[in-house]
Design a protein around this motif. Structure first.
Motif, PDB file in Angstrom:
ATOM      1  N   ALA A 129       9.521  32.306  41.610  1.00 49.27           N
ATOM      2  CA  ALA A 129      10.591  31.690  41.017  1.00 49.27           C
ATOM      3  C   ALA A 129      11.824  32.143  40.485  1.00 49.27           C
ATOM      4  O   ALA A 129      12.689  31.747  39.939  1.00 49.27           O
ATOM      5  CB  ALA A 129       9.701  31.238  39.473  1.00 49.27           C
ATOM      6  N   GLY A 130      12.097  33.500  41.094  1.00 49.43           N
ATOM      7  CA  GLY A 130      13.506  34.009  40.881  1.00 49.43           C
ATOM      8  C   GLY A 130      13.206  34.915  39.718  1.00 49.43           C
ATOM      9  O   GLY A 130      12.124  35.349  39.253  1.00 49.43           O
ATOM     10  N   ARG A 131      14.306  35.093  38.880  1.00 45.19           N
ATOM     11  CA  ARG A 131      14.459  36.076  37.465  1.00 45.19           C
ATOM     12  C   ARG A 131      13.676  35.113  36.601  1.00 45.19           C
ATOM     13  O   ARG A 131      14.131  34.152  36.233  1.00 45.19           O
ATOM     14  CB  ARG A 131      15.782  36.056  37.405  1.00 45.19           C
ATOM     15  CG  ARG A 131      16.051  37.159  36.210  1.00 45.19           C
ATOM     16  CD  ARG A 131      16.079  38.595  36.869  1.00 45.19           C
ATOM     17  NE  ARG A 131      16.676  39.530  35.580  1.00 45.19           N
ATOM     18  CZ  ARG A 131      15.741  40.767  35.447  1.00 45.19           C
ATOM     19  NH1 ARG A 131      14.686  40.916  36.002  1.00 45.19           N
ATOM     20  NH2 ARG A 131      16.278  41.208  34.519  1.00 45.19           N
ATOM     21  N   LEU A 132      12.746  35.772  35.983  1.00 46.91           N
ATOM     22  CA  LEU A 132      12.144  35.227  34.830  1.00 46.91           C
ATOM     23  C   LEU A 132      12.352  35.958  33.633  1.00 46.91           C
ATOM     24  O   LEU A 132      12.687  37.224  33.690  1.00 46.91           O
ATOM     25  CB  LEU A 132      10.694  35.146  35.213  1.00 46.91           C
ATOM     26  CG  LEU A 132      10.086  34.159  36.140  1.00 46.91           C
ATOM     27  CD1 LEU A 132       8.852  34.315  36.376  1.00 46.91           C
ATOM     28  CD2 LEU A 132      10.756  32.677  36.072  1.00 46.91           C
ATOM     29  N   VAL A 133      12.286  35.592  32.399  1.00 46.32           N
ATOM     30  CA  VAL A 133      12.213  36.245  31.031  1.00 46.32           C
ATOM     31  C   VAL A 133      10.909  36.517  30.661  1.00 46.32           C
ATOM     32  O   VAL A 133      10.014  35.834  31.235  1.00 46.32           O
ATOM     33  CB  VAL A 133      13.205  35.455  30.056  1.00 46.32           C
ATOM     34  CG1 VAL A 133      14.389  35.036  30.469  1.00 46.32           C
ATOM     35  CG2 VAL A 133      12.602  33.953  29.645  1.00 46.32           C
ATOM     36  N   PHE A 134      10.922  37.460  29.668  1.00 47.64           N
ATOM     37  CA  PHE A 134       9.502  37.716  28.958  1.00 47.64           C
ATOM     38  C   PHE A 134       9.021  36.671  28.364  1.00 47.64           C
ATOM     39  O   PHE A 134       9.801  35.819  27.839  1.00 47.64           O
ATOM     40  CB  PHE A 134       9.762  38.911  27.800  1.00 47.64           C
ATOM     41  CG  PHE A 134       8.497  39.705  27.672  1.00 47.64           C
ATOM     42  CD1 PHE A 134       7.959  40.634  28.502  1.00 47.64           C
ATOM     43  CD2 PHE A 134       8.132  39.336  26.286  1.00 47.64           C
ATOM     44  CE1 PHE A 134       6.888  41.282  27.901  1.00 47.64           C
ATOM     45  CE2 PHE A 134       6.774  39.943  26.055  1.00 47.64           C
ATOM     46  CZ  PHE A 134       6.218  40.909  26.788  1.00 47.64           C
ATOM     47  N   PRO A 135       7.681  36.414  28.488  1.00 47.25           N
ATOM     48  CA  PRO A 135       7.003  35.204  27.991  1.00 47.25           C
ATOM     49  C   PRO A 135       7.533  34.928  26.388  1.00 47.25           C
ATOM     50  O   PRO A 135       7.302  36.052  25.624  1.00 47.25           O
ATOM     51  CB  PRO A 135       5.463  35.319  27.876  1.00 47.25           C
ATOM     52  CG  PRO A 135       5.662  36.359  29.141  1.00 47.25           C
ATOM     53  CD  PRO A 135       6.824  37.234  29.149  1.00 47.25           C
ATOM     54  N   PRO A 136       7.970  33.828  25.993  1.00 45.04           N
ATOM     55  CA  PRO A 136       8.156  33.498  24.616  1.00 45.04           C
ATOM     56  C   PRO A 136       7.020  32.964  23.943  1.00 45.04           C
ATOM     57  O   PRO A 136       6.054  32.909  24.394  1.00 45.04           O
ATOM     58  CB  PRO A 136       9.047  32.263  24.846  1.00 45.04           C
ATOM     59  CG  PRO A 136       8.535  31.651  25.983  1.00 45.04           C
ATOM     60  CD  PRO A 136       8.327  32.615  26.886  1.00 45.04           C
ATOM     61  N   SER A 137       7.026  33.191  22.482  1.00 47.29           N
ATOM     62  CA  SER A 137       6.198  32.700  21.756  1.00 47.29           C
ATOM     63  C   SER A 137       5.734  31.245  21.998  1.00 47.29           C
ATOM     64  O   SER A 137       6.500  30.393  22.253  1.00 47.29           O
ATOM     65  CB  SER A 137       6.463  32.638  20.297  1.00 47.29           C
ATOM     66  OG  SER A 137       6.520  34.269  20.101  1.00 47.29           O
ATOM     67  N   SER A 138       4.409  30.750  21.817  1.00 38.76           N
ATOM     68  CA  SER A 138       4.098  29.354  21.962  1.00 38.76           C
ATOM     69  C   SER A 138       4.188  28.775  20.594  1.00 38.76           C
ATOM     70  O   SER A 138       3.829  29.187  19.699  1.00 38.76           O
ATOM     71  CB  SER A 138       2.505  29.527  22.386  1.00 38.76           C
ATOM     72  OG  SER A 138       2.008  28.260  22.424  1.00 38.76           O
ATOM     73  N   THR A 139       4.621  27.506  20.514  1.00 38.78           N
ATOM     74  CA  THR A 139       4.837  26.531  19.490  1.00 38.78           C
ATOM     75  C   THR A 139       4.068  25.434  19.227  1.00 38.78           C
ATOM     76  O   THR A 139       3.745  24.803  20.480  1.00 38.78           O
ATOM     77  CB  THR A 139       6.593  26.549  19.079  1.00 38.78           C
ATOM     78  OG1 THR A 139       6.790  25.596  20.270  1.00 38.78           O
ATOM     79  CG2 THR A 139       7.237  27.763  18.897  1.00 38.78           C
ATOM     80  N   ASN A 140       3.888  24.807  18.253  1.00 42.56           N
ATOM     81  CA  ASN A 140       3.292  23.768  18.133  1.00 42.56           C
ATOM     82  C   ASN A 140       4.189  22.551  18.350  1.00 42.56           C
ATOM     83  O   ASN A 140       5.279  22.251  17.722  1.00 42.56           O
ATOM     84  CB  ASN A 140       2.806  23.380  16.572  1.00 42.56           C
ATOM     85  CG  ASN A 140       1.927  21.965  16.394  1.00 42.56           C
ATOM     86  OD1 ASN A 140       1.971  21.248  17.286  1.00 42.56           O
ATOM     87  ND2 ASN A 140       1.396  22.044  15.425  1.00 42.56           N
ATOM     88  N   THR A 141       4.034  21.645  19.504  1.00 39.49           N
ATOM     89  CA  THR A 141       5.062  20.578  19.822  1.00 39.49           C
ATOM     90  C   THR A 141       4.415  19.279  19.501  1.00 39.49           C
ATOM     91  O   THR A 141       4.857  18.275  20.017  1.00 39.49           O
ATOM     92  CB  THR A 141       5.222  20.581  21.251  1.00 39.49           C
ATOM     93  OG1 THR A 141       3.897  20.796  22.287  1.00 39.49           O
ATOM     94  CG2 THR A 141       5.926  21.962  21.862  1.00 39.49           C
ATOM     95  N   ALA A 142       3.328  19.217  18.475  1.00 43.10           N
ATOM     96  CA  ALA A 142       2.928  17.927  18.426  1.00 43.10           C
ATOM     97  C   ALA A 142       3.664  16.747  17.373  1.00 43.10           C
ATOM     98  O   ALA A 142       3.538  15.544  17.767  1.00 43.10           O
ATOM     99  CB  ALA A 142       1.454  18.132  17.215  1.00 43.10           C
TER     100      ALA A 142
END
Length: 169
Positions: A129-142
């Motif tokens: 996928a090329g350059r990636l960032v550090f995984p972000p926090s998961s949020t509630n998208t409900a």
């Protein structure tokens, strides 16, 4: 004779068929589904917080000139190591853990481990996928509007080949 369990493909044309099922959970079932999704998100975020804290600690120690071999040991990024860590602290970190399936937590750690693996590969230049960032926090998208199917929809992937088990003829 029955050929139960064997699939004959001689002259047959393979057809892929998918089914879409709409769930109509009761209020109690909806609460359980939300709880399991929350458990997955909690596991992902708890593992991510642990890894970030460890990286920050090691970075701070290195900035004071502490030798590499004397730094706080790194924590594991694999799903297995994250689950093992969680099992050792779950009673104090999440005393409600038994209300959900252990697979809810495992899937959160598996998703985090995959994100971390992809991030590490991007740092080495080997990520597809090329350059990636550090995984972000998961949020509630409900509460967000989404063009995707509603939460009650499930996409079911069919088994590619089927056979019919009939008794002796």
């Amino acid at each position: 004779m029955s050929d139960c369990g064997e699939v004959s493909t001689s002259g047959a044309q393979r057809v892929t068929q998918a089914y879409r099922f709409a769930l109509e959970p009761t209020a109690e079932q909806q609460a359980m589904l939300r709880s399991h999704c929350g458990a997955q998100r909690f596991a992902y975020n708890a593992g991510l917080a642990r890894i970030r804290a460890n990286l920050s600690q090691r970075h701070a120690e290195a900035s004071y000139g502490i030798a590499e071999e004397q730094l706080t040991p790194p924590v594991g990024w694999s799903g297995y190591e994250l689950r093992r860590w969680f099992n050792s602290v779950k009673d104090t970190l999440a005393p409600w853990w038994a209300e959900n399936s252990k697979e809810a937590y495992s899937s959160g750690f598996a998703h985090l481990a995959a994100g971390l693996t992809n991030f590490r590969a991007s740092k080495k230049g080997t990520a597809k996928a090329g350059r990636l960032v550090f995984p972000p926090s998961s949020t509630n998208t409900a509460g967000r509007a989404s063009p995707s199917p509603p939460a009650q929809s499930v996409w079911w992937t069919p088994i590619p080949a089927t056979s019919s088990c009939r008794g002796s003829e």
